[in-house]
Design a protein around this motif. Structure first.
Motif, short mmCIF file in Angstrom:
data_model
loop_
_atom_site.label_atom_id
_atom_site.label_comp_id
_atom_site.label_asym_id
_atom_site.label_seq_id
_atom_site.Cartn_x
_atom_site.Cartn_y
_atom_site.Cartn_z
N THR A 403 0.89 -1.22 0.08
CA THR A 403 -0.08 -0.20 0.01
C THR A 403 0.97 0.96 0.09
OG1 THR A 403 -1.59 -1.13 1.27
CG2 THR A 403 -1.67 1.26 1.22
N LEU A 404 1.92 1.40 0.96
CA LEU A 404 2.84 2.45 0.78
C LEU A 404 3.40 2.67 -0.53
CD1 LEU A 404 4.43 2.00 4.28
CD2 LEU A 404 3.18 4.15 3.40
N PHE A 405 4.01 1.59 -1.13
CA PHE A 405 4.77 1.51 -2.29
C PHE A 405 3.79 2.17 -3.52
CE2 PHE A 405 6.45 -0.18 -6.24
CZ PHE A 405 7.45 0.72 -6.35
N TYR A 406 2.76 1.46 -3.70
CA TYR A 406 1.85 1.96 -5.04
C TYR A 406 0.99 3.11 -4.62
CZ TYR A 406 2.83 -2.71 -6.81
OH TYR A 406 3.45 -3.99 -7.48
N GLY A 407 0.90 3.49 -3.19
CA GLY A 407 0.21 4.38 -3.18
C GLY A 407 1.12 5.84 -3.15
N SER A 408 2.20 5.43 -2.72
CA SER A 408 3.14 6.72 -2.94
C SER A 408 3.44 7.23 -4.62
CB SER A 408 4.48 6.52 -2.15
OG SER A 408 5.18 5.53 -2.95
N MET A 409 3.65 5.99 -5.31
CA MET A 409 3.65 6.23 -6.88
C MET A 409 2.58 6.77 -7.35
SD MET A 409 6.92 5.45 -7.08
CE MET A 409 7.00 5.94 -8.87
N GLY A 410 1.35 6.33 -6.72
CA GLY A 410 0.01 6.97 -7.27
C GLY A 410 -0.03 8.48 -7.04
N LYS A 411 0.52 8.91 -5.71
CA LYS A 411 0.32 10.20 -5.37
C LYS A 411 0.90 11.05 -6.21
CE LYS A 411 -0.69 12.93 -1.88
NZ LYS A 411 -2.06 13.09 -1.18
N ARG A 412 2.10 10.61 -6.99
CA ARG A 412 2.66 11.57 -8.11
C ARG A 412 2.26 11.18 -9.43
NH1 ARG A 412 8.74 13.12 -6.12
NH2 ARG A 412 7.98 13.56 -3.78
N GLY A 413 1.16 10.53 -9.48
CA GLY A 413 0.47 10.28 -10.89
C GLY A 413 0.89 9.11 -11.69
N TYR A 414 1.71 8.20 -11.05
CA TYR A 414 1.97 7.05 -11.84
C TYR A 414 0.83 5.93 -11.83
CZ TYR A 414 6.23 9.52 -12.02
OH TYR A 414 7.42 10.19 -12.09
N LYS A 415 0.60 5.26 -12.71
CA LYS A 415 -0.61 4.37 -12.87
C LYS A 415 0.23 2.92 -12.40
CE LYS A 415 -2.95 6.86 -16.38
NZ LYS A 415 -3.19 6.80 -17.95
N LEU A 416 -0.99 2.31 -11.93
CA LEU A 416 -0.47 0.82 -11.50
C LEU A 416 0.33 0.32 -12.37
CD1 LEU A 416 -0.38 -1.32 -9.28
CD2 LEU A 416 -2.69 -2.06 -10.02
N GLY A 417 -0.39 0.07 -13.81
CA GLY A 417 0.28 -0.69 -15.06
C GLY A 417 1.69 -0.05 -15.13
N GLN A 418 2.10 0.94 -15.27
CA GLN A 418 3.24 1.58 -15.35
C GLN A 418 4.47 1.14 -14.27
OE1 GLN A 418 2.07 5.67 -15.34
NE2 GLN A 418 3.07 6.17 -17.34
N VAL A 419 3.93 1.18 -12.90
CA VAL A 419 4.73 0.72 -12.01
C VAL A 419 5.08 -0.74 -11.93
CG1 VAL A 419 5.22 0.55 -9.55
CG2 VAL A 419 3.90 2.62 -10.48
N LEU A 420 4.11 -1.75 -12.30
CA LEU A 420 4.18 -3.09 -12.51
C LEU A 420 5.19 -3.16 -13.60
CD1 LEU A 420 0.60 -4.41 -12.14
CD2 LEU A 420 2.50 -4.71 -10.45
#
Length: 536
Positions: A403-420
């Protein structure tokens, strides 16, 4: 790349995209507690279980791998928490009439003219009155030497060559350093294109603090639309530069990244120049700066853009170099810690150790991948405690960290698919990290070289056979686990199957990635070859 503009002119924008410190502190404390509870449960299992030798070996390797991953999760949490601190307004503005001299170094070896032309066109357009451009050409082939001469003449740059090549990029920078009297040295790789305000944004920091050794700025790739590899590699850069580096900067433990930085010449001379014994001379020299009492600074405003690796081969070579170099520097950090424990503060030691050990993640992930496969095929129970205990102790930690990792990336506008996608590309590099770790720890002189050819469909399977072998092992384990789960209805088998499916999905990315940028082929040859042949 994210949908937002990476240039962040003020703290208001940064704080808007960063979770509040109160939330992060609470989440961090919970994460530490959850990790400790799980590790205690795992440790008790080791003490109480009646393991055979093979079981015990795997159980210990698994526990060490989990401790390693949790250490780096905590390190990311610390950087995230540090990045959320309010920082003073950035220092901007420069008296053009009294601007200190800056020598801009561009090291190059066997680089195409169009790449150099693009970089030096941007350098000519730097809005800075007292700059001197240098092309540090280390080419040995006449055609590239001639092109370098033409580029230098066209763009008004000084061409530097040396009679004897040694130390690769670090060596030629050190040799050229002796011939210049500029106050500051800006270093850019030959494919990095700065915006006009690059020097105006960085030099004032150095002018304001005489103990500041260097200012590091981020880099982002511009060719993300043409290659899935470049797009995923750029997301890895975003994770590093937008959170980890911001945290390091506020802890005073920012490392020099070897490009897009401006360095105080006297500081570089004080540590004897760049370390020519390391393939990551920038990180190694950062240790020297810290041990000499110099400070570092990270300016998160993006002022330089470049091109990332477009095919899998160049990406793997890049990862090999970074992994082997960082792990080699980790041994240096340990020596410094043992001999001069007061050379840095606690959090700087922590941050440098985390940076130096990161690429050991290949071995950690390998053992995490191996254990459920071994359980499915051989009933070696090193991976398991009772499923209900596993979920009660592991699930809270796992949920919090994800939650912390994906949430922090989402906070800056990065989509889940991009991070995966970025994670999958890193997972594909696991065999490279493993080989690089062995090479660095045992001081083996092994390297990857790349031969580029055109008009091929994809990176050959013979280049990525370790990844394919791991993929096949997970595939076979999935088939066998499904059969056992249907026949035995054992919750432990189902738990194994979940992890095997996860690893299988990540490894499957190797097949689409091998077609990325298929106009060119990058052969990666794991032989005893000289790293000096690689691009500086």
């Amino acid at each position: 790349m994210s949908d937002h503009d990476p240039r962040r002119p003020g703290d208001e924008a940064e704080e808007h995209r960063t979770p509040s410190r109160a939330v992060l502190i609470a989440a961090g404390n919970l994460l530490v507690v959850a990790a400790c509870v799980y590790l205690v449960a795992r440790g008790m299992l080791l003490l109480w279980a009646e393991y055979k030798v093979a079981d015990m070996i795997l159980a210990i390797l698994l526990l060490l791998s989990e401790i390693f991953v949790m250490f780096h999760s905590l390190s990311f949490m610390i950087d995230l928490l540090s990045a959320a601190r309010r920082r003073p307004p950035p220092i901007r503005g420069l008296d053009a009439a009294n601007a200190p001299s800056v020598a801009v170094f561009v090291p190059a070896r066997h680089e195409p003219r169009d790449v150099l032309d693009a970089t030096f066109t941007c350098l000519e357009n730097l809005d800075y009155p007292n700059k001197i451009l240098y092309l540090l050409d280390d080419s040995s082939l006449p055609e590239y030497q001639k092109e370098a001469e033409d580029v230098a003449a066209t763009h008004g740059a000084r061409l530097f060559r040396r009679p004897e090549r040694r130390g690769a990029k670090a060596g030629i920078i050190n040799d050229c350093l002796k011939t210049v009297d500029a106050k500051y040295i800006a270093i850019l790789d030959c494919d990095q294109n700065p915006l006009p305000d690059f020097l105006r944004a960085t030099v004032p920091h150095l002018e304001a603090n005489p103990r500041l050794a260097f200012v590091q700025t981020p880099q982002f790739y511009t060719n993300i639309a043409t290659s899935a590899v470049a797009a995923a590699a750029n997301l890895q850069h975003c994770i590093f530069y937008e959170y980890i580096c911001e945290g390091k900067g506020k802890l005073g433990s920012m490392i020099c990244c070897g490009t897009n930085d401006v360095i105080r010449k006297t500081a570089l001379e004080d540590v004897g120049g760049f370390d020519e014994t390391s393939v990551t001379e920038d990180f190694s020299t950062s240790v020297d700066f810290q041990m000499k009492g110099w400070e570092s600074l990270y300016d998160g405003q993006v002022s330089v853009f470049g091109k990332g690796p477009e095919t899998l081969g160049p990406y793997l070579r890049q990862q090999w170099r970074w992994a082997r170099g960082n792990i080699g520097v980790f041994k240096k950090i340990l020596r410094c810690l043992l001999t001069h424990p007061r050379g840095m503060g606690f959090w700087r030691w922590w941050d440098y150790i985390a940076t130096g050990t990161y690429y050991l993640i290949g071995w950690a992930y390998f053992f995490l991948m191996l254990c459920p496969i071994m359980f499915v095929f051989f009933d070696i129970p090193s991976f398991f405690m009772r499923p209900e205990v596993y979920f009660l102790t592991f699930l809270p930690y796992f949920t919090l960290s994800v939650t912390l990792f994906y949430g922090s990336m989402g906070k800056r506008g990065y989509k889940l698919g991009q991070v995966l996608m970025a994670q999958a590309l890193g997972f594909v590099a696991i065999p490279i990290y493993m080989m690089a770790a062995v090479s660095a720890l045992l001081n083996l002189k092994a390297a990857f070289t790349i031969t580029t050819k055109s008009k091929v469909r994809a990176t050959p399977l013979r280049i990525i056979w370790p990844q394919v072998a791991l993929w096949l092992a997970n595939y076979a384990a999935i088939v066998w686990a499904i059969n056992r789960a249907v026949a035995e209805r054992d919750p432990a088998i189902l738990l194994s199957l979940v992890w095997i499916l996860y690893h299988f999905a990540l490894l499957s990315a190797v097949f689409p990635f091998r077609y990325a940028g298929h106009e060119e082929k990058a052969d990666v040859d794991p032989k005893n070859l000289d790293m000096e042949a690689a691009r500086p």
